[in-house]
Design a protein around this motif. Structure first.
Motif, PDB file in Angstrom:
ATOM      1  N   ALA A  92       0.802  -1.264   0.066  1.00  0.00           N
ATOM      2  CA  ALA A  92      -0.087  -0.025  -0.047  1.00  0.00           C
ATOM      3  C   ALA A  92       0.722   1.128   0.226  1.00  0.00           C
ATOM      4  CB  ALA A  92      -0.964   0.016   1.038  1.00  0.00           C
ATOM      5  N   ALA A  93       1.506   1.323  -1.238  1.00  0.00           N
ATOM      6  CA  ALA A  93       2.296   2.539  -1.348  1.00  0.00           C
ATOM      7  C   ALA A  93       1.483   3.735  -1.288  1.00  0.00           C
ATOM      8  CB  ALA A  93       3.616   2.299  -2.373  1.00  0.00           C
ATOM      9  N   GLU A  94       1.983   4.957  -0.771  1.00  0.00           N
ATOM     10  CA  GLU A  94       1.335   6.201  -1.108  1.00  0.00           C
ATOM     11  C   GLU A  94       1.987   6.895  -1.971  1.00  0.00           C
ATOM     12  OE1 GLU A  94       1.233  10.360   1.687  1.00  0.00           O
ATOM     13  OE2 GLU A  94       0.884   8.540   2.888  1.00  0.00           O
ATOM     14  N   ILE A  95       1.016   7.240  -2.796  1.00  0.00           N
ATOM     15  CA  ILE A  95       1.159   8.065  -4.139  1.00  0.00           C
ATOM     16  C   ILE A  95       1.100   9.617  -3.890  1.00  0.00           C
ATOM     17  CG2 ILE A  95       0.394   8.610  -6.330  1.00  0.00           C
ATOM     18  CD1 ILE A  95      -0.944   5.915  -6.670  1.00  0.00           C
ATOM     19  N   THR A  96       2.474  10.158  -4.267  1.00  0.00           N
ATOM     20  CA  THR A  96       2.787  11.547  -3.941  1.00  0.00           C
ATOM     21  C   THR A  96       2.476  12.327  -5.290  1.00  0.00           C
ATOM     22  OG1 THR A  96       4.534  11.041  -2.602  1.00  0.00           O
ATOM     23  CG2 THR A  96       4.402  13.472  -3.359  1.00  0.00           C
ATOM     24  N   LYS A  97       1.556  13.396  -5.245  1.00  0.00           N
ATOM     25  CA  LYS A  97       1.277  14.141  -6.511  1.00  0.00           C
ATOM     26  C   LYS A  97       2.050  15.078  -6.502  1.00  0.00           C
ATOM     27  CE  LYS A  97      -3.377  12.584  -5.725  1.00  0.00           C
ATOM     28  NZ  LYS A  97      -4.570  12.836  -4.662  1.00  0.00           N
ATOM     29  N   LEU A  98       2.701  15.183  -7.823  1.00  0.00           N
ATOM     30  CA  LEU A  98       3.690  16.376  -8.083  1.00  0.00           C
ATOM     31  C   LEU A  98       3.296  17.232  -9.299  1.00  0.00           C
ATOM     32  CD1 LEU A  98       6.932  14.139  -8.257  1.00  0.00           C
ATOM     33  CD2 LEU A  98       5.931  15.226  -6.184  1.00  0.00           C
ATOM     34  N   LEU A  99       3.142  18.668  -9.028  1.00  0.00           N
ATOM     35  CA  LEU A  99       2.760  19.494 -10.145  1.00  0.00           C
ATOM     36  C   LEU A  99       4.005  20.331 -10.315  1.00  0.00           C
ATOM     37  CD1 LEU A  99       0.499  20.563 -11.886  1.00  0.00           C
ATOM     38  CD2 LEU A  99       0.172  22.577 -10.020  1.00  0.00           C
ATOM     39  N   GLU A 121      19.593  18.630 -14.921  1.00  0.00           N
ATOM     40  CA  GLU A 121      19.296  19.649 -13.993  1.00  0.00           C
ATOM     41  C   GLU A 121      18.066  19.331 -13.157  1.00  0.00           C
ATOM     42  OE1 GLU A 121      19.157  24.326 -13.495  1.00  0.00           O
ATOM     43  OE2 GLU A 121      19.673  23.584 -15.648  1.00  0.00           O
ATOM     44  N   LEU A 122      17.069  18.797 -13.863  1.00  0.00           N
ATOM     45  CA  LEU A 122      15.938  18.396 -12.969  1.00  0.00           C
ATOM     46  C   LEU A 122      16.146  17.511 -11.845  1.00  0.00           C
ATOM     47  CD1 LEU A 122      13.235  18.358 -15.979  1.00  0.00           C
ATOM     48  CD2 LEU A 122      13.116  19.560 -13.728  1.00  0.00           C
ATOM     49  N   ARG A 123      16.942  16.429 -12.406  1.00  0.00           N
ATOM     50  CA  ARG A 123      17.178  15.444 -11.355  1.00  0.00           C
ATOM     51  C   ARG A 123      17.989  15.899 -10.268  1.00  0.00           C
ATOM     52  NH1 ARG A 123      18.489  12.343 -16.374  1.00  0.00           N
ATOM     53  NH2 ARG A 123      16.730  10.986 -16.732  1.00  0.00           N
ATOM     54  N   ALA A 124      18.961  16.761 -10.534  1.00  0.00           N
ATOM     55  CA  ALA A 124      19.759  17.214  -9.633  1.00  0.00           C
ATOM     56  C   ALA A 124      19.057  18.049  -8.703  1.00  0.00           C
ATOM     57  CB  ALA A 124      21.001  18.046 -10.166  1.00  0.00           C
ATOM     58  N   LYS A 125      18.108  18.878  -8.973  1.00  0.00           N
ATOM     59  CA  LYS A 125      17.299  19.693  -8.454  1.00  0.00           C
ATOM     60  C   LYS A 125      16.192  19.446  -7.623  1.00  0.00           C
ATOM     61  CE  LYS A 125      19.318  24.076 -10.137  1.00  0.00           C
ATOM     62  NZ  LYS A 125      18.826  25.382 -10.758  1.00  0.00           N
ATOM     63  N   LEU A 126      15.531  18.150  -8.144  1.00  0.00           N
ATOM     64  CA  LEU A 126      14.473  17.378  -7.540  1.00  0.00           C
ATOM     65  C   LEU A 126      15.141  16.661  -6.549  1.00  0.00           C
ATOM     66  CD1 LEU A 126      12.523  16.719 -10.709  1.00  0.00           C
ATOM     67  CD2 LEU A 126      11.801  18.182  -8.617  1.00  0.00           C
ATOM     68  N   ALA A 127      16.248  15.898  -6.335  1.00  0.00           N
ATOM     69  CA  ALA A 127      17.050  14.949  -5.527  1.00  0.00           C
ATOM     70  C   ALA A 127      16.591  15.086  -4.114  1.00  0.00           C
ATOM     71  CB  ALA A 127      18.202  14.714  -5.932  1.00  0.00           C
ATOM     72  N   PRO A 128      16.632  16.380  -3.744  1.00  0.00           N
ATOM     73  CA  PRO A 128      16.171  16.668  -2.052  1.00  0.00           C
ATOM     74  C   PRO A 128      14.935  16.335  -1.799  1.00  0.00           C
ATOM     75  CG  PRO A 128      17.671  18.314  -3.153  1.00  0.00           C
ATOM     76  CD  PRO A 128      17.206  17.555  -4.384  1.00  0.00           C
ATOM     77  N   TYR A 129      13.941  16.473  -2.742  1.00  0.00           N
ATOM     78  CA  TYR A 129      12.554  16.438  -2.324  1.00  0.00           C
ATOM     79  C   TYR A 129      11.819  15.046  -2.750  1.00  0.00           C
ATOM     80  CZ  TYR A 129      13.782  21.579  -2.505  1.00  0.00           C
ATOM     81  OH  TYR A 129      14.388  22.587  -2.435  1.00  0.00           O
TER      82      TYR A 129
END
Length: 121
Positions: free
Chosen positions: A4-11, A103-111
């Motif tokens: 039962a993995a919780e799905i995180t919704k990203l916008l 750049e997206l991978r690097a900047k999204l990695a902390p979140y």
């Protein structure tokens, strides 16, 4: 795999929803733990951001501070208490450009947890 993995919704939000935010949305395609959508702040955006998008999202990622400012101005109630992060990614890329993906991978990695990517080449 009935975990039962919780799905995180990203916008993901940029100006016209053609390059940066659309690339970010595609980056998360097929991840079981995330749902991703993208929209733009401009009237001529491919998909214009709505109050519904903001209400749906668990985390809102804006490409530039101007996008975040615009969302807060236009949707003050919907943005109240929302987790909104500015990635500071300039409009210097085309859709799915390798440098934009990096750049997206690097900047999204902390979140968010990105899948292990084994780029060929």
């Amino acid at each position: 795999m009935s975990e039962a993995a919780e799905i995180t919704k990203l916008l993901f939000v940029c100006s016209r929803n053609r390059f940066r935010s659309l690339t970010a949305e595609k980056l998360f395609e097929g991840f079981p733990s995330y749902q991703a959508r993208s929209a733009g702040t401009q009237p001529d955006a491919r998909m214009v951001v709505t109050a519904g998008h903001l209400g749906w999202a668990d985390i809102i990622f804006c490409m530039e501070k101007s996008h975040l400012d615009r969302l807060r101005r236009k949707f003050p109630e919907e943005m109240q208490g929302k987790r909104a992060i500015c990635l500071h990614i300039p409009d210097d890329y085309t859709f799915m450009h390798p440098d934009l993906l990096d750049e997206l991978r690097a900047k999204l990695a902390p979140y968010v947890t990105l899948p292990d990517e084994n780029p060929e080449g």
